[in-house]
Scaffold this active site. Sequence first.
Site, short mmCIF file in Angstrom:
data_model
loop_
_atom_site.label_atom_id
_atom_site.label_comp_id
_atom_site.label_asym_id
_atom_site.label_seq_id
_atom_site.Cartn_x
_atom_site.Cartn_y
_atom_site.Cartn_z
N SER A 80 33.22 110.49 50.71
CA SER A 80 34.39 111.05 50.04
C SER A 80 33.93 111.59 48.70
CB SER A 80 35.44 109.95 49.82
OG SER A 80 36.40 110.33 48.86
N TYR A 113 38.45 101.90 46.36
CA TYR A 113 38.02 102.95 47.29
C TYR A 113 36.73 103.61 46.81
CZ TYR A 113 38.32 107.09 50.28
OH TYR A 113 38.05 108.08 51.19
#
Length: 248
Positions: free
Chosen positions: A147, A160
């Site tokens: 990501s 995250y």
Amino acid sequence: MTASPQVNLRGKRVLVTGGARGLGASISERLAHAGASVVVADVRSEQAQAHCRSLKEKGYEAESIELDVRDPAAVAAAYLEFDQTEQGVDILVNNAAVDVSKPIEHLSAEEVTRVVTTNLLGPMYLCLESYRRMIRRGGGHIVNILSTASNRTWTEAAAYSAGKSGLRAFTHTLFKEAQRDCPGIGVTGIIAGGMETPFVLDRFPGADTSKLQSPDIVADTVLYALSVPVGSVVPELVVVPRSETSWP
């Protein structure tokens, strides 16, 4: 089905985690379309079964397994079952991920554990099982979905970002060890920007979808990584919407 990179995966068995919906569903369909036998692994067993039925109706080869990547014993057991067949896992796509979008002061220990275990430890468990088998067979490919949060973070993304940053570091290390241990093994990290998937829209239902990319674009990026001839490898790719604000 739009035009995709030309790659023939016939005879290859692919395991896609989080493969029942969103990006995972796009990846599993793209790889099945390229001829692979796809194993759709997900904690959502009913959705995984439904996606497999859809793939089979299109003439593709697919099966589903219920798998919680956070459970190393379950991961090991799945690979032992694969070992009982004539073909193991040729390609692993670590896609399963979760997020809890909260300020750090409001995060619970359980939420942090769930995010980091799913996004970092789970893929590592799968890589451990796949990599040692690929070493014995002399080839294979591991694709870890990263990501933009693995490169740069923002508020409400602490757990995250920690998980994805750790997975990026692990992927780089695995790439280096594959160079040393077995030139037939490819290792690729794909840094994907915002996508129009339930992963984003379930948490941010009011998100401007015009600023998000289709998961099919990222799935095509996975195909491209797998299309590179033996002797070369793509260690990392970045694919983001043109309007992405979290890159670089």
